[in-house]
Structure formats: C-alpha cells, structure tokens
Design a protein around this motif. Structure first.
Motif, mmCIF file in Angstrom:
data_model
loop_
_atom_site.group_PDB
_atom_site.id
_atom_site.type_symbol
_atom_site.label_atom_id
_atom_site.label_comp_id
_atom_site.label_asym_id
_atom_site.label_seq_id
_atom_site.Cartn_x
_atom_site.Cartn_y
_atom_site.Cartn_z
ATOM 1 N N THR A 12 0.948 -1.063 -0.047
ATOM 2 C CA THR A 12 0.060 0.090 -0.642
ATOM 3 C C THR A 12 0.701 1.269 -0.381
ATOM 4 O O THR A 12 1.484 1.452 0.555
ATOM 5 C CB THR A 12 -0.690 0.391 1.618
ATOM 6 N N ILE A 13 0.310 1.981 -0.668
ATOM 7 C CA ILE A 13 1.477 3.876 -0.511
ATOM 8 C C ILE A 13 0.367 4.611 0.083
ATOM 9 O O ILE A 13 -1.373 5.027 -0.476
ATOM 10 C CB ILE A 13 1.100 4.189 -2.041
ATOM 11 N N SER A 14 -0.153 4.613 1.354
ATOM 12 C CA SER A 14 -0.691 5.571 2.132
ATOM 13 C C SER A 14 -0.832 6.737 2.643
ATOM 14 O O SER A 14 0.534 7.051 2.500
ATOM 15 C CB SER A 14 -1.620 4.647 3.001
ATOM 16 N N ALA A 15 -1.697 7.328 3.826
ATOM 17 C CA ALA A 15 -0.643 8.382 3.882
ATOM 18 C C ALA A 15 0.083 8.470 4.967
ATOM 19 O O ALA A 15 0.895 9.357 4.951
ATOM 20 C CB ALA A 15 -2.180 9.175 4.566
ATOM 21 N N ILE A 19 7.257 3.766 1.777
ATOM 22 C CA ILE A 19 8.640 3.300 0.674
ATOM 23 C C ILE A 19 8.354 1.614 0.278
ATOM 24 O O ILE A 19 8.492 0.857 1.084
ATOM 25 C CB ILE A 19 9.659 3.782 0.819
ATOM 26 N N ASN A 20 8.183 1.417 -0.414
ATOM 27 C CA ASN A 20 7.425 0.266 -1.656
ATOM 28 C C ASN A 20 8.709 -0.697 -1.748
ATOM 29 O O ASN A 20 9.453 -0.032 -3.418
ATOM 30 C CB ASN A 20 6.433 -0.597 -1.800
ATOM 31 N N ARG A 21 10.013 -1.024 -0.777
ATOM 32 C CA ARG A 21 11.444 -1.548 -1.641
ATOM 33 C C ARG A 21 11.576 -3.160 -2.038
ATOM 34 O O ARG A 21 10.341 -3.547 -1.652
ATOM 35 C CB ARG A 21 13.069 -1.447 -0.754
ATOM 36 N N PHE A 22 11.253 -2.729 -3.504
ATOM 37 C CA PHE A 22 11.877 -4.318 -4.170
ATOM 38 C C PHE A 22 12.572 -4.717 -4.564
ATOM 39 O O PHE A 22 14.051 -3.848 -5.606
ATOM 40 C CB PHE A 22 10.689 -4.399 -5.800
ATOM 41 N N PHE A 23 13.305 -5.662 -4.800
ATOM 42 C CA PHE A 23 14.606 -6.466 -4.910
ATOM 43 C C PHE A 23 15.011 -7.176 -5.939
ATOM 44 O O PHE A 23 14.139 -7.934 -5.957
ATOM 45 C CB PHE A 23 15.315 -7.427 -3.233
ATOM 46 N N TYR A 24 15.452 -6.602 -6.803
ATOM 47 C CA TYR A 24 15.255 -7.263 -8.066
ATOM 48 C C TYR A 24 17.303 -7.568 -8.334
ATOM 49 O O TYR A 24 18.160 -7.265 -7.864
ATOM 50 C CB TYR A 24 15.594 -6.537 -9.910
ATOM 51 N N GLU A 25 17.390 -9.323 -8.248
ATOM 52 C CA GLU A 25 18.197 -9.687 -8.912
ATOM 53 C C GLU A 25 18.461 -9.421 -10.400
ATOM 54 O O GLU A 25 17.935 -10.300 -11.267
ATOM 55 C CB GLU A 25 19.061 -11.347 -9.092
ATOM 56 N N TYR A 26 20.364 -8.833 -10.341
ATOM 57 C CA TYR A 26 20.210 -8.135 -12.311
ATOM 58 C C TYR A 26 21.161 -9.519 -12.739
ATOM 59 O O TYR A 26 22.707 -9.711 -12.218
ATOM 60 C CB TYR A 26 20.683 -6.967 -12.506
ATOM 61 N N LYS A 27 21.356 -10.158 -13.802
ATOM 62 C CA LYS A 27 22.186 -10.965 -14.178
ATOM 63 C C LYS A 27 22.455 -10.667 -15.049
ATOM 64 O O LYS A 27 21.160 -10.358 -16.209
ATOM 65 C CB LYS A 27 21.892 -12.408 -14.179
ATOM 66 N N VAL A 191 12.709 -10.427 -6.238
ATOM 67 C CA VAL A 191 13.829 -12.129 -5.224
ATOM 68 C C VAL A 191 13.098 -11.121 -4.007
ATOM 69 O O VAL A 191 13.821 -12.423 -2.477
ATOM 70 C CB VAL A 191 14.931 -12.010 -5.476
ATOM 71 N N GLY A 192 12.653 -10.541 -3.196
ATOM 72 C CA GLY A 192 12.405 -9.961 -2.482
ATOM 73 C C GLY A 192 11.441 -8.044 -2.310
ATOM 74 O O GLY A 192 11.491 -7.822 -3.525
ATOM 75 N N ASN A 193 10.553 -8.436 -0.513
ATOM 76 C CA ASN A 193 10.663 -6.659 -0.999
ATOM 77 C C ASN A 193 10.175 -6.327 0.871
ATOM 78 O O ASN A 193 10.086 -7.691 1.287
ATOM 79 C CB ASN A 193 9.217 -7.032 -1.107
ATOM 80 N N LYS A 194 10.091 -5.094 0.631
ATOM 81 C CA LYS A 194 9.998 -4.786 2.474
ATOM 82 C C LYS A 194 9.546 -3.558 1.826
ATOM 83 O O LYS A 194 9.693 -2.597 1.121
ATOM 84 C CB LYS A 194 10.609 -5.053 3.074
ATOM 85 N N THR A 195 9.192 -3.272 3.219
ATOM 86 C CA THR A 195 8.002 -1.596 3.651
ATOM 87 C C THR A 195 8.942 -0.757 4.107
ATOM 88 O O THR A 195 9.407 -1.652 5.590
ATOM 89 C CB THR A 195 7.039 -1.820 3.727
ATOM 90 N N LEU A 196 9.321 -0.076 4.241
ATOM 91 C CA LEU A 196 10.248 1.274 5.342
ATOM 92 C C LEU A 196 9.366 2.343 5.294
ATOM 93 O O LEU A 196 8.597 2.988 4.280
ATOM 94 C CB LEU A 196 11.381 1.462 4.358
ATOM 95 N N PRO A 197 9.905 3.165 5.838
ATOM 96 C CA PRO A 197 9.226 4.694 6.592
ATOM 97 C C PRO A 197 10.502 5.364 5.094
ATOM 98 O O PRO A 197 10.864 5.456 4.783
ATOM 99 C CB PRO A 197 9.413 4.790 7.744
#
Length: 299
Positions: A12-15, A19-27, A191-197
């Motif tokens: 969600t992107i809320s009030a 930050i929605n951080r998505f991790f990409y493995e780049y080969k 390959v993964g994700n997390k939310t951050l302030p």
C-alpha cells in the motif's frame, strides 16, 4: 543474497508515506564475446506515492562510504585527498527515476566525471499474451516489447498493484516480476521486498563544492538521447579527456599528482605516460563492455 524471504504480501501507498522496496537480482553479460562471464548485482526498486527509483545497492553503499571518508579528509585537509574504495563498488552505475502519474522517466548515467540526466521519449509498447506461470511466489502473465534495441519478454503480476518495474519498464497491469531480453544477456528477477518509512529513502549523494571524483556525483547535465550519444562517442574516442582538463585547469597552490600501476605492477608517475596507460586500460574496458542493456543509446 540469493534466497530472499518475501516479507510482505500486501502493498500500500498510504497517507503514512511508506516506501515499497523491491529487490531485483540483475544478471547480465557485459561482453558478448565471453558469454560465460555472467555478472550479478542486487538492485533496488523503491516505490512511493510520487514515483520510483531503480539503482544498484552495491554502488549506493560504496559511494556513501567513500563520501563519508572524503568529508573527513576535507575537514582535516593536509594537502591531498585519498579516495580508496573499501566497499565493493558495484558494477551497475546507472539509475532510473519515474514520476507518477505520467511516468516521466529519466536515466542517469556517468561519462567520466560528468553525470547525464537523459529523458526517455518513448514508452514501452506491450503485447500481453495469454501464457501464465508462477514466478517465485507470484502468479504472473507474459508480455513482450521491443525497446532500446532489444526484444524483451516480461512477466507481470496483478498480485502486486503497481504498474511499474525495473529499469525503464512500466505500463503493465501489475508489477513486472521478471524481464529478460531474448538473447539472455540481461535478466532482472524480483527476489524479495519490504516496506520502509519514507524517511529511510536513499538520498542523492552530493560531493563537497569544488570536489570531483570520477563515478561519484559530478555536475549533472540534462540532455536528449541524441546529445548523450554525441557525448558518448566523444568519450569513446578520447576517454581521458576530462582527466587531462582537470589537471591542466588546476590553478590552486596544491598540485594534483597521481600514480598508475601497469598490469605487471610497475608504477608510473610521469603524467603523460600515466595518461597513456589509463587510456589503454579504459579502451580495453570499453571493448569488453560491448553488450549494454540499451544498445540504441550508445550506437
């Protein structure tokens, strides 16, 4: 960072300004003549309510560490500044930003000590196909596009409600969880994700005034793709030009000196000989990096 646990299954992107951080493995394969040499780098795609940023984790960490060290040396300036990269510098130096809701897209790339901000004037045109498969934890659907001089196959998931993706790719009805070109030279996989302030968002690095370091910061030039191609061609023809201009343009009392070592370990301190050695190395490096993600940009 091979095995990521997907930490959050709802986005969600809320009030609350997350930050929605998505991790990409780049080969990727830098040298088309050596397809066994496959590089691997972890990339971040940070998404907030205003847009997204796509960049290398390793490069950001390395630049941050070196900037802190440079600031320490400047505060106790003794006549010289030593830039010694202690962290893994990262292979991927570009960054891509997109601004919502119109997805205005900029590519940031360095040439020598200058940083170019290149506005993308085309958007990916997708063909959505019926084929579906599981990519990691997500149900994904296939789409194809022709972009930047390559043919691409993407897999997007409506499980993740962002019409965004790695690099310059966007515009599908869900986040792109995997994309690769048809030669297998460039593959980006979620390959993964997390939310951050929002306060945790990575800030743009700024060098102290009058300090220039190749590959870190530098003056920012906003250009068209054609202007960038012209600058790139000039750099390929004379890759040490900016270094020579910096040396000749130094009018301060503190003389700039540097030393270069040859491949056999011999130290070179004569400026002219050192520049010849650097030019040789840089042209060899350019020759081995002949398989860029976007060939049309450097043709």
């Amino acid at each position: 960072m091979k095995n990521y646990i997907l930490l959050f299954l709802f986005f969600t992107i809320s009030a609350h300004a997350q930050i929605n951080r998505f991790f990409y493995e780049y080969k990727f394969i830098p040298d088309s003549n050596n397809k066994t040499d496959v590089k691997n780098e972890m990339m971040y795609l940070d998404i907030n309510k205003n847009g997204s940023n796509y960049y290398s984790r390793d490069k950001y960490v390395s630049d941050s560490t070196n900037l802190v060290e440079m600031n320490k040396q400047i505060r106790s300036f003794s006549g010289s500044i030593n830039v010694n990269r202690k962290e893994k510098p990262g292979t991927v130096s570009f960054k891509v930003t997109k601004t919502y809701p119109d997805f205005t897209t900029y590519l940031f790339r360095n040439i020598s000590s200058d940083r170019y901000k290149i506005k993308e004037d085309q958007k990916p045109e997708w063909k959505i196909l019926p084929e579906k498969q599981k990519i990691g934890e997500y149900n994904a659907q296939k789409a194809t596009t022709s972009f930047g001089g390559r043919e691409w196959v993407a897999w997007f998931s409506t499980d993740i409600p962002f019409q965004d993706g790695p690099y310059k790719f966007y515009g599908l009805p869900g986040l792109i969880v995997k994309i690769e070109d048809t030669t297998g030279s460039h593959i980006m996989t979620l390959v993964g994700n997390k939310t951050l302030p929002e306060s945790a968002e990575e800030k743009e690095l700024e060098l102290p005034q009058n300090i220039r370091v190749f590959g870190v910061g530098g003056k920012e030039l906003e250009v068209t793709e054609d202007q960038f191609r012209k600058a790139w061609k000039a750099y390929v023809n004379d890759p040490t030009k900016n270094m020579r201009e910096m040396m000749m343009g130094n009018t301060d009392n503190n003389k700039i000196t540097f030393k270069v070592k040859t491949q056999d370990g011999k130290e070179i301190s004569d400026p002219n000989q050192a520049f010849r050695e650097m030019e040789k190395r840089m042209k060899e490096s350019l020759a081995k990096n002949n398989n860029p993600i976007e060939p049309d940009l450097v043709k």
